[in-house]
Design an enzyme around this catalytic site. Structure first.
Site, PDB file in Angstrom:
ATOM      1  N   LYS A 242      81.405  35.917  53.204  1.00  0.00           N
ATOM      2  CA  LYS A 242      81.617  36.779  54.377  1.00  0.00           C
ATOM      3  C   LYS A 242      83.089  36.689  54.777  1.00  0.00           C
ATOM      4  CE  LYS A 242      77.179  36.503  56.811  1.00  0.00           C
ATOM      5  NZ  LYS A 242      76.542  36.025  58.053  1.00  0.00           N
TER       6      LYS A 242
ATOM      7  N   ASP B 276      81.042  31.360  55.367  1.00  0.00           N
ATOM      8  CA  ASP B 276      81.115  32.195  56.557  1.00  0.00           C
ATOM      9  C   ASP B 276      82.471  31.930  57.232  1.00  0.00           C
ATOM     10  OD1 ASP B 276      80.190  33.815  58.674  1.00  0.00           O
ATOM     11  OD2 ASP B 276      79.172  32.175  59.658  1.00  0.00           O
TER      12      ASP B 276
HETATM   13  P1  IMP Z   1      80.603  28.109  57.586  1.00  0.00           P
HETATM   14  O1  IMP Z   1      81.277  28.767  56.414  1.00  0.00           O
HETATM   15  O2  IMP Z   1      81.061  26.704  57.820  1.00  0.00           O
HETATM   16  O3  IMP Z   1      80.719  28.944  58.822  1.00  0.00           O
HETATM   17  O4  IMP Z   1      79.073  27.924  57.389  1.00  0.00           O
HETATM   18  C1  IMP Z   1      78.341  28.358  56.387  1.00  0.00           C
HETATM   19  C2  IMP Z   1      76.914  27.976  56.708  1.00  0.00           C
HETATM   20  O5  IMP Z   1      76.416  28.742  57.824  1.00  0.00           O
HETATM   21  C3  IMP Z   1      76.044  28.328  55.554  1.00  0.00           C
HETATM   22  O6  IMP Z   1      75.932  27.243  54.649  1.00  0.00           O
HETATM   23  C4  IMP Z   1      74.734  28.696  56.230  1.00  0.00           C
HETATM   24  O7  IMP Z   1      73.956  27.542  56.421  1.00  0.00           O
HETATM   25  C5  IMP Z   1      75.130  29.256  57.560  1.00  0.00           C
HETATM   26  N1  IMP Z   1      75.183  30.740  57.532  1.00  0.00           N
HETATM   27  C6  IMP Z   1      76.274  31.517  57.678  1.00  0.00           C
HETATM   28  N2  IMP Z   1      75.977  32.819  57.616  1.00  0.00           N
HETATM   29  C7  IMP Z   1      74.649  32.887  57.390  1.00  0.00           C
HETATM   30  C8  IMP Z   1      73.733  33.990  57.198  1.00  0.00           C
HETATM   31  O8  IMP Z   1      74.078  35.181  57.205  1.00  0.00           O
HETATM   32  N3  IMP Z   1      72.436  33.661  57.007  1.00  0.00           N
HETATM   33  C9  IMP Z   1      71.997  32.363  56.972  1.00  0.00           C
HETATM   34  N4  IMP Z   1      72.825  31.316  57.135  1.00  0.00           N
HETATM   35  C10 IMP Z   1      74.133  31.562  57.352  1.00  0.00           C
END
Ligand code: IMP
Ligand code: MG
Length: 188
Positions: A125, A97
């Site tokens: 994403k 994300d």
């Molecule tokens: P980031 O890339 O550090 O922002 O975090 C990724 C984490 O956020 C993932 O491993 C998920 O646990 C959570 N996450 C991000 N987007 C989603 C989503 O659309 N649904 C469920 N969990 C999400």
């Protein structure tokens, strides 16, 4: 409420894409014995399906991250059961994300003197990215809607759905996840 959630990626399409990723990974790691490190809990389902599509000898391990608050600090709660020094590490994430978790993880594994580090994520994403982080294998690129199913949760629920669902109206959904649960599960 029916409009708050919609089917995003069907189980069949996930299976096909996981097969393609497995084939690419098999090719890239030919002759080596990588260690697949899944990031719990969300990546459990993806890891289980992906490793069965990888045709090289490999080890499977897991680690568990803890996150404090929205965009908060990321901490390692449970480490892998074997050292990663000198290993070819394939990190497996459910979703990338902001990219913050993956950045922390990659740095941590590089500091442990792994021979190589690559990452596979089922969902990317891209538009939500805050830190630019390499992602060698990606299943699907999606927009910024919240997804549940196939390991992805909303406050711990819906990981066991075989398909991926997109939450179009997160406020409505969060106020009453039970309506969706009754739609997709044999509830009550
Ligand atoms: P980031 O890339 O550090 O922002 O975090 C990724 C984490 O956020 C993932 O491993 C998920 O646990 C959570 N996450 C991000 N987007 C989603 C989503 O659309 N649904 C469920 N969990 C999400
Ligand atoms: Mg996760």
């Amino acid at each position: 409420m029916a409009d708050a959630v919609t089917l995003a990626i069907a189980a069949d399409d996930i299976r096909t894409r996981v097969g393609e990723l497995g084939a690419a990974i098999s090719e890239d790691y030919r002759g080596r014995r990588p260690i697949v490190v899944g990031v719990l809990t969300g990546a459990l389902w993806f890891v289980a399906d992906l490793v069965r599509q990888i045709e090289v000898d490999l080890d499977v391990d897991f680690l568990l991250l803890n996150r404090f608050g929205e965009g908060g600090r990321i901490r390692l709660q449970t480490d892998t059961s074997v050292p990663l020094v000198g290993r070819d590490v394939l990190l497996v994430e459910d979703i990338v994300d902001t990219g913050l978790s993956l950045t922390v993880l990659r740095r941590m594994i590089e500091e442990r003197e792994a021979s190589s580090v690559r990452c596979a994520a089922l969902i990317d994403k891209t538009t939500r990215r805050i830190v630019d982080v390499p992602l060698e294998y990606r299943g699907f690129e999606v927009g910024d809607e919240f997804l549940v199913g196939y390991g992805l949760d909303h406050e711990g629920r819906f990981r066991n759905l075989p398909d991926l669902w997109a939450v179009l109206d997160l406020a409505t959904f969060s106020a009453d996840p039970g309506t969706f649960a009754r739609r997709v599960f044999r509830t009550g």
